[in-house]
Write a protein that holds these residues in place. Structure first.
Motif, PDB file in Angstrom:
ATOM      1  N   UNK A  25      22.317 -58.500 -13.185  1.00 38.49           N
ATOM      2  CA  UNK A  25      23.650 -58.966 -12.808  1.00 38.49           C
ATOM      3  C   UNK A  25      24.625 -57.787 -12.611  1.00 38.49           C
ATOM      4  N   UNK A  26      25.347 -57.596 -11.909  1.00 36.50           N
ATOM      5  CA  UNK A  26      26.395 -56.606 -11.314  1.00 36.50           C
ATOM      6  C   UNK A  26      26.996 -56.303 -12.708  1.00 36.50           C
ATOM      7  N   UNK A  28      30.611 -54.421 -13.977  1.00 38.80           N
ATOM      8  CA  UNK A  28      31.756 -53.837 -13.648  1.00 38.80           C
ATOM      9  C   UNK A  28      32.379 -53.019 -14.618  1.00 38.80           C
ATOM     10  N   UNK A  30      30.422 -50.004 -14.807  1.00 37.14           N
ATOM     11  CA  UNK A  30      29.615 -48.943 -14.576  1.00 37.14           C
ATOM     12  C   UNK A  30      30.365 -47.714 -14.084  1.00 37.14           C
ATOM     13  N   UNK A  33      30.549 -46.780 -10.510  1.00 32.40           N
ATOM     14  CA  UNK A  33      31.257 -47.387  -9.542  1.00 32.40           C
ATOM     15  C   UNK A  33      32.724 -47.382  -9.802  1.00 32.40           C
ATOM     16  N   UNK A  96      35.740 -51.447 -13.147  1.00 34.02           N
ATOM     17  CA  UNK A  96      35.677 -51.164 -11.462  1.00 34.02           C
ATOM     18  C   UNK A  96      36.701 -51.665 -10.632  1.00 34.02           C
ATOM     19  N   UNK A  97      36.911 -53.102 -10.834  1.00 32.40           N
ATOM     20  CA  UNK A  97      37.918 -53.834 -10.173  1.00 32.40           C
ATOM     21  C   UNK A  97      38.129 -54.953 -11.104  1.00 32.40           C
ATOM     22  N   UNK A 217      34.215 -60.756  -8.842  1.00 34.28           N
ATOM     23  CA  UNK A 217      35.748 -59.934  -8.469  1.00 34.28           C
ATOM     24  C   UNK A 217      36.446 -60.808  -7.749  1.00 34.28           C
ATOM     25  N   UNK A 220      36.046 -61.168  -3.143  1.00 34.28           N
ATOM     26  CA  UNK A 220      34.673 -60.589  -2.669  1.00 34.28           C
ATOM     27  C   UNK A 220      34.489 -60.455  -1.392  1.00 34.28           C
ATOM     28  N   UNK A 222      37.247 -58.999   0.633  1.00 32.30           N
ATOM     29  CA  UNK A 222      38.162 -58.040   0.957  1.00 32.30           C
ATOM     30  C   UNK A 222      37.536 -56.914   1.235  1.00 32.30           C
ATOM     31  N   UNK A 223      38.032 -56.222   2.155  1.00 28.81           N
ATOM     32  CA  UNK A 223      37.347 -54.669   2.668  1.00 28.81           C
ATOM     33  C   UNK A 223      38.155 -53.674   1.510  1.00 28.81           C
TER      34      UNK A 223
END
Ligand SMILES: [K+]
Ligand SMILES: [K+]
Ligand SMILES: [K+]
Lengths: 223, 223, 223
Positions: A25-26, A28, A30, A33, A96-97, A217, A220, A222-223
């Protein structure tokens, strides 16, 4: 041969999960990041200088200089943890976001390689909550910090309960993932507070090894 | 019992390969043995200071201060990569010692633990070439750097094509080893250039996780 | 299904041992819990500055600035070792806390990923001894250091032989654990000396990858 194939599949699958941060799993929370520890209850500093004591404990809004590195990074080894005074306390983390949270993971080091003295410093009962915006000073915070906040005249962000979890630090599992409560999964958060109310027996301090926060997020694509 | 023996053999063989840098091959682009990133296309710096922008991007011959640590070391985690502007670019690496190259390895982090936004920043098509001596300024380099080189009156070292490779960053494999072209295996090199011409969809930047270069050193019995 | 269960049990047991520092034993020579390299025979520094040479080799009591990090931490990679001049020498380590020793572990990196040139620099025959208090200057130390000690008029702590071990650095095993001699298991120590009398063929220097010391702390219930 069919058997050998099955063995290899199991082994390679296990190693694949292992290199996928052991959760697949990612995370967030971390450090690599951009997640950071922004506040915590007083740090336990064995033999601190007077200067360190003032810097970290009295002012309290200050953060242990290695807090982020110790709590929010992979590859834990004995001793690489965030030591907080007593058997209860808290840590605030900026993610992270912004995410909608789905699960949280607490990890400690294997009891087998801990010095006997240190097994007791693992946390036992933990509560995770989420915020959109910087969490308000903790109830345990010095009056001064709380007052300063109250004086600012802005309302603190709402606290969303994510999970109440219990960890057995002497068991064989070291990575513990818990789902977030249903009601909280649609709420957008960018900070979490990890509170612990008990540890494994050490009165002096509690040492936190690693926190991960999973979810989706906000944007997901979005740049 | 015969079965158990076979299972254990498989497991221990897999772990042995795992601790052998997952390739079982010496890596001559390893930071810990002296390899370094000597040049690269402009770095992608989110919210850089004006000073950083000038330091790293404009002069261009300068190198991201963490480039070597990020690209040439084991234990990748999400975010620990070298971020270069756009979907094409290059990195030049001085190897640990002169070798005759046999294979190259590109590694990225598992897609499963990447933030969705970042999967697109993995490179897709890569070309590796080798040099004996410092590679000449890349075609994409500022005119000034190219001119300075031309003015020096010395011929650039010959470029030897090593491999053209394609990486699927969303697949299950994260470590990708490719053989070097036969013609290049007898050529002595001490630098490599990694060029990428496309990534997995992110326009803004491409993030490189780890490069390894395998081969045979020139003088393996030299003190 | 019964078979699959057995495979999974083996795999998960192997990974559990893997994350338990590959020994399943607490390590009292671990940098992260406070162990440090306090002395060693002259360091091998390729191309040192005159300043470094004076600082590290001549005074001799000084310690390689990365000695503790290189010798007493997990996650070894090629090159991350403590390089000492010649094929014999020693290192003195202050342990995390006083223990009664039970076993010692020496680890090197897999020969498969070593540059051919460096395989010869692995130590072959090693002796471990323990002390309660700082070990006296080694027999190989400069006369000046030895004399200074003698002049102080205090008796050096007694040396206790722990183990004489032999390591094959080209074999498949990289983690070598040896029991401590029975007579030494009841003796309290807080320092160890690792001496090596031969290596795998490199005359110039010997590079030490990781030392671990296992045992039982003096007071396991002391805060
Ligand atoms: K940690
Ligand atoms: K990396
Ligand atoms: K090491």
């Amino acid at each position: 041969s069919e058997l050998l194939k099955q063995i290899r599949q199991e082994v390679s699958g296990a190693l694949e999960l292992f290199v996928s941060d052991r959760t697949g799993l990612p995370d967030y929370a971390l450090a690599a990041t951009g997640a950071v520890v922004v506040a915590h209850s007083p740090a336990h500093l064995p033999r601190p200088s007077l200067f360190q004591r003032r810097l970290i404990n009295v002012h309290h809004m200050n953060v242990h200089p290695e807090a982020t590195k110790r709590l929010l990074a992979p590859f834990s080894q004995p001793g690489e943890c965030l030591p907080l005074v007593g058997s209860s306390g808290y840590v605030d983390v900026r993610l992270t976001e912004p995410i909608r949270p789905s699960a949280v993971t607490y990890e400690h080091v294997p009891a087998a390689i801990q010095r006997p003295l240190n097994i007791g410093s693992a946390p036992r009962n933990l509560t995770l909550s989420g915020f959109l915006g910087m969490p308000p000073p903790h109830l345990s915070s010095p009056v001064k910090a709380q007052k300063r906040y109250a004086d600012s005249g802005t309302a603190p962000p709402a606290e969303v309960h994510l999970a109440s979890i219990s960890v057995n630090a002497t068991g064989r599992r070291t990575v513990h993932t818990f789902p977030v409560e249903l009601a909280a999964r649609e709420v957008l958060i960018d900070h979490v507070r990890l509170s612990f109310s008990s540890n494994h027996g050490r009165r002096e301090y509690t040492c936190l090894y690693r926190l991960r926060v999973h979810g989706t997020p906000q944007l997901s694509d979005n740049p």
